[in-house]
Design a protein around this motif. Structure first.
Motif, PDB file in Angstrom:
ATOM      1  N   MET A   1      47.295  41.461  25.149  1.00 53.52           N
ATOM      2  CA  MET A   1      48.301  42.526  25.302  1.00 53.52           C
ATOM      3  C   MET A   1      47.763  43.670  26.121  1.00 53.52           C
ATOM      4  O   MET A   1      48.400  44.168  26.964  1.00 53.52           O
ATOM      5  N   ALA A   2      46.674  43.926  25.569  1.00 57.09           N
ATOM      6  CA  ALA A   2      45.710  44.998  26.380  1.00 57.09           C
ATOM      7  C   ALA A   2      45.632  44.828  28.049  1.00 57.09           C
ATOM      8  O   ALA A   2      45.891  45.832  28.721  1.00 57.09           O
ATOM      9  N   GLY A   3      45.364  43.293  27.989  1.00 58.47           N
ATOM     10  CA  GLY A   3      44.848  43.101  29.641  1.00 58.47           C
ATOM     11  C   GLY A   3      46.386  43.248  30.346  1.00 58.47           C
ATOM     12  O   GLY A   3      46.148  43.635  31.423  1.00 58.47           O
ATOM     13  N   GLU A   4      47.329  42.985  29.886  1.00 54.53           N
ATOM     14  CA  GLU A   4      48.615  42.846  30.481  1.00 54.53           C
ATOM     15  C   GLU A   4      49.055  44.034  30.695  1.00 54.53           C
ATOM     16  O   GLU A   4      50.028  44.853  31.728  1.00 54.53           O
ATOM     17  N   LYS A   5      48.726  45.131  29.702  1.00 49.38           N
ATOM     18  CA  LYS A   5      49.069  46.950  29.967  1.00 49.38           C
ATOM     19  C   LYS A   5      48.409  47.467  31.207  1.00 49.38           C
ATOM     20  O   LYS A   5      48.730  48.175  31.788  1.00 49.38           O
ATOM     21  N   LEU A   6      47.031  46.757  31.120  1.00 47.83           N
ATOM     22  CA  LEU A   6      46.215  47.492  32.184  1.00 47.83           C
ATOM     23  C   LEU A   6      46.584  46.637  33.684  1.00 47.83           C
ATOM     24  O   LEU A   6      45.722  47.121  34.611  1.00 47.83           O
ATOM     25  N   GLY A   7      47.665  45.685  33.779  1.00 44.94           N
ATOM     26  CA  GLY A   7      47.847  44.990  34.925  1.00 44.94           C
ATOM     27  C   GLY A   7      47.055  44.126  35.188  1.00 44.94           C
ATOM     28  O   GLY A   7      46.680  43.896  36.481  1.00 44.94           O
ATOM     29  N   VAL A   8      46.217  43.411  34.241  1.00 44.44           N
ATOM     30  CA  VAL A   8      45.325  42.360  34.724  1.00 44.44           C
ATOM     31  C   VAL A   8      45.715  40.967  33.793  1.00 44.44           C
ATOM     32  O   VAL A   8      46.376  41.166  32.637  1.00 44.44           O
ATOM     33  N   LYS A   9      45.691  39.981  34.421  1.00 52.20           N
ATOM     34  CA  LYS A   9      46.323  38.740  34.012  1.00 52.20           C
ATOM     35  C   LYS A   9      45.122  37.541  34.153  1.00 52.20           C
ATOM     36  O   LYS A   9      44.760  37.696  35.380  1.00 52.20           O
ATOM     37  N   ASN A  10      44.956  36.880  32.839  1.00 56.40           N
ATOM     38  CA  ASN A  10      43.972  35.908  33.054  1.00 56.40           C
ATOM     39  C   ASN A  10      44.483  34.323  33.651  1.00 56.40           C
ATOM     40  O   ASN A  10      45.573  34.215  33.183  1.00 56.40           O
ATOM     41  N   SER A  11      43.977  33.607  34.281  1.00 52.97           N
ATOM     42  CA  SER A  11      44.497  32.365  34.993  1.00 52.97           C
ATOM     43  C   SER A  11      43.187  31.390  35.427  1.00 52.97           C
ATOM     44  O   SER A  11      42.513  31.984  36.184  1.00 52.97           O
ATOM     45  N   SER A  12      43.181  30.410  34.645  1.00 51.83           N
ATOM     46  CA  SER A  12      42.017  29.665  35.240  1.00 51.83           C
ATOM     47  C   SER A  12      42.742  28.304  35.756  1.00 51.83           C
ATOM     48  O   SER A  12      41.683  27.581  36.256  1.00 51.83           O
ATOM     49  N   SER A  13      43.801  28.453  36.368  1.00 48.82           N
ATOM     50  CA  SER A  13      44.474  27.255  37.104  1.00 48.82           C
ATOM     51  C   SER A  13      44.612  27.776  38.551  1.00 48.82           C
ATOM     52  O   SER A  13      45.032  27.054  39.606  1.00 48.82           O
ATOM     53  N   ILE A  14      44.521  28.819  39.042  1.00 44.27           N
ATOM     54  CA  ILE A  14      44.887  29.674  40.391  1.00 44.27           C
ATOM     55  C   ILE A  14      44.109  28.886  41.378  1.00 44.27           C
ATOM     56  O   ILE A  14      44.298  28.584  42.457  1.00 44.27           O
ATOM     57  N   VAL A  15      42.661  29.087  41.079  1.00 43.79           N
ATOM     58  CA  VAL A  15      41.622  28.730  42.147  1.00 43.79           C
ATOM     59  C   VAL A  15      41.944  26.950  42.455  1.00 43.79           C
ATOM     60  O   VAL A  15      41.894  26.378  43.311  1.00 43.79           O
ATOM     61  N   PRO A  16      41.645  26.075  41.180  1.00 43.56           N
ATOM     62  CA  PRO A  16      41.961  24.749  41.399  1.00 43.56           C
ATOM     63  C   PRO A  16      43.281  24.170  42.031  1.00 43.56           C
ATOM     64  O   PRO A  16      43.325  23.447  43.119  1.00 43.56           O
ATOM     65  N   CYS A  17      44.389  25.015  41.743  1.00 38.23           N
ATOM     66  CA  CYS A  17      45.382  24.766  42.519  1.00 38.23           C
ATOM     67  C   CYS A  17      45.468  24.951  43.943  1.00 38.23           C
ATOM     68  O   CYS A  17      46.011  24.336  44.767  1.00 38.23           O
ATOM     69  N   PHE A  18      44.922  26.224  44.253  1.00 34.30           N
ATOM     70  CA  PHE A  18      44.624  26.366  45.831  1.00 34.30           C
ATOM     71  C   PHE A  18      43.783  25.593  46.376  1.00 34.30           C
ATOM     72  O   PHE A  18      44.023  25.308  47.692  1.00 34.30           O
ATOM     73  N   LEU A  19      42.715  25.015  45.761  1.00 34.46           N
ATOM     74  CA  LEU A  19      41.778  24.210  46.697  1.00 34.46           C
ATOM     75  C   LEU A  19      42.235  22.785  46.537  1.00 34.46           C
ATOM     76  O   LEU A  19      42.196  22.274  47.855  1.00 34.46           O
ATOM     77  N   PHE A  20      42.573  22.216  45.463  1.00 31.62           N
ATOM     78  CA  PHE A  20      42.990  20.702  45.524  1.00 31.62           C
ATOM     79  C   PHE A  20      44.607  20.482  45.897  1.00 31.62           C
ATOM     80  O   PHE A  20      44.759  19.215  45.661  1.00 31.62           O
ATOM     81  N   VAL A  21      45.290  21.406  45.871  1.00 32.03           N
ATOM     82  CA  VAL A  21      46.740  21.046  46.106  1.00 32.03           C
ATOM     83  C   VAL A  21      47.356  21.671  47.210  1.00 32.03           C
ATOM     84  O   VAL A  21      47.732  21.171  48.141  1.00 32.03           O
ATOM     85  N   GLU A  22      47.288  23.000  47.232  1.00 29.01           N
ATOM     86  CA  GLU A  22      47.800  23.712  48.523  1.00 29.01           C
ATOM     87  C   GLU A  22      47.009  23.476  49.731  1.00 29.01           C
ATOM     88  O   GLU A  22      47.576  23.150  51.039  1.00 29.01           O
ATOM     89  N   LEU A  23      45.559  23.524  49.588  1.00 27.54           N
ATOM     90  CA  LEU A  23      44.849  23.327  50.945  1.00 27.54           C
ATOM     91  C   LEU A  23      45.019  21.739  51.383  1.00 27.54           C
ATOM     92  O   LEU A  23      45.242  21.589  52.536  1.00 27.54           O
ATOM     93  N   VAL A  24      45.255  20.910  50.448  1.00 27.55           N
ATOM     94  CA  VAL A  24      45.473  19.583  50.774  1.00 27.55           C
ATOM     95  C   VAL A  24      46.695  19.251  51.447  1.00 27.55           C
ATOM     96  O   VAL A  24      46.730  18.820  52.374  1.00 27.55           O
ATOM     97  N   ILE A  25      47.831  19.749  50.814  1.00 29.94           N
ATOM     98  CA  ILE A  25      48.988  19.712  51.411  1.00 29.94           C
ATOM     99  C   ILE A  25      48.972  20.338  52.903  1.00 29.94           C
ATOM    100  O   ILE A  25      49.648  19.833  53.845  1.00 29.94           O
ATOM    101  N   MET A  26      48.541  21.582  53.027  1.00 29.37           N
ATOM    102  CA  MET A  26      48.437  22.468  54.182  1.00 29.37           C
ATOM    103  C   MET A  26      47.521  21.462  55.395  1.00 29.37           C
ATOM    104  O   MET A  26      48.282  21.466  56.573  1.00 29.37           O
ATOM    105  N   ALA A  27      46.536  21.043  54.925  1.00 32.07           N
ATOM    106  CA  ALA A  27      45.557  20.168  55.956  1.00 32.07           C
ATOM    107  C   ALA A  27      46.531  18.906  56.405  1.00 32.07           C
ATOM    108  O   ALA A  27      46.463  18.379  57.537  1.00 32.07           O
ATOM    109  N   GLY A  28      47.029  18.205  55.498  1.00 27.53           N
ATOM    110  CA  GLY A  28      47.937  17.124  55.914  1.00 27.53           C
ATOM    111  C   GLY A  28      48.960  17.362  56.727  1.00 27.53           C
ATOM    112  O   GLY A  28      49.423  16.770  57.669  1.00 27.53           O
TER     113      GLY A  28
END
Length: 326
Positions: free
Chosen positions: A1-28
């Motif tokens: 809750m403290a992190g969200e109050k400070l405007g910070v959010k933890n996410s471990s999936s944003i980088v893998p999704c960007f590299l292995f999903v979105e970039l692959v679709i864009m390249a195709g």
């Protein structure tokens, strides 16, 4: 809750999704657009024509770069105008802290910090780039599948009417080797429906207009946004008008291009980038209404007046005139 109050959010999936999903679709998508545009992987359908057909007998207008609106100018405008508009809009919204544009900083694996400004710029421009290649694929696929001829098709085809037996204008020619003109020009003259330049122009204009309408907040004037939006749409429509005036496309080709570009832009804005707004927080559950409220509106407290009946029915005290005598 403290992190969200400070405007910070933890996410471990944003980088893998960007590299292995979105970039692959864009390249195709980019590769598919390249194969449609610059290779003969997908051969154009050879459609027949009538002898002396006036619909396809317009004079040859010359190469594409001799047009009043050459492809390089169209591609430069559809790249520069939306990019500058989104960059200026996001910078202004970020530093002025406009409502609906403030997002949280994403922290991935305790090493990577993704600023909200950078995330929004990459998201909107990335989706816009994806839409450009998607619109190109749709337009090229339609041209390859239909094989509709341009208004100047017969001028580039140069059919030998005598050898083809064209005794009347109603004679229909289906031979693949009926044309004696430049093969490259003939293939290009078979790609008319839909108009790719019209589709890309309208896609760029609609995407930018929706961004300006949904993100920009102008105070003190009501004509700034409509003027800018109408100017962008007018430029896009002008591209299609020039294509028809120069005998490079039919009106049906241009209208189909308009529909393709506009539909792609509306879909990406509404369904992919959520109208350029950040994710809204979960709604707060509505509490049960208090009994002293009707239709969600509190009732006005009225002064209490003690009833004589309540006095009679209340507990009796010694010495009262209504005390039972035993």
């Amino acid at each position: 809750m403290a992190g969200e109050k400070l405007g910070v959010k933890n996410s471990s999936s944003i980088v893998p999704c960007f590299l292995f999903v979105e970039l692959v679709i864009m390249a195709g998508t980019v590769l598919l657009a390249y194969y449609f545009e610059y290779t003969d992987t997908f051969p154009v359908h050879v459609q027949g024509f009538f002898c002396y057909d006036r619909t396809f007998s317009k004079p040859y207008p010359g190469p594409e770069h001799h047009s009043m609106v050459p492809p390089m100018l169209v591609y430069s405008l559809i790249t520069a105008i939306p990019t500058l508009t989104i960059l200026i809009g996001e910078l202004m919204a970020f530093f002025m802290k406009a409502e609906g544009t403030q997002e949280k900083t994403i922290v991935a694996a305790d090493c990577c910090f993704f600023n909200p400004l950078l995330r929004r710029i990459v998201r909107f421009l990335g989706v816009y780039s994806f839409g450009i290649f998607t619109t190109t694929i749709f337009a090229n696929a339609g041209q390859v599948v239909t094989g509709n001829q341009t208004p100047h098709f017969l001028s580039t085809c140069r059919p030998n009417y005598t050898a083809l037996g064209c005794q009347s204008a109603m004679h229909y020619i289906t031979e693949r080797r009926a044309c004696t003109g430049n093969p490259l020009l003939v293939v290009s003259a078979r790609k008319s429906f839909p108009s790719k330049d019209a589709a890309l122009s309208v896609y760029s204009a609609v995407y930018t207009v929706m961004y300006v309408t949904l993100v920009f907040r102008t105070k003190g004037t009501r004509l700034a946004k409509p003027t800018l939006c109408l100017a962008l749409l007018s430029l896009a429509v002008l591209v299609g008008v020039v294509r028809v005036a120069e005998y490079r496309n039919h009106w049906a080709d241009v209208l189909a291009g308009y529909f393709t570009g506009a539909a792609t832009a509306v879909f990406l804005v509404t369904c992919v980038v959520n109208n350029f707004q950040w994710a809204q927080p979960a709604p707060v559950p509505v509490r049960a209404q208090r009994p002293d409220s009707v239709l969600g509106m509190p009732m006005t407290a009225l002064p209490c007046v003690e009833s004589p009946l309540e006095k009679l029915s209340g507990p009796q005290t010694p010495g009262s005139p209504f005390t039972e005598i035993t």
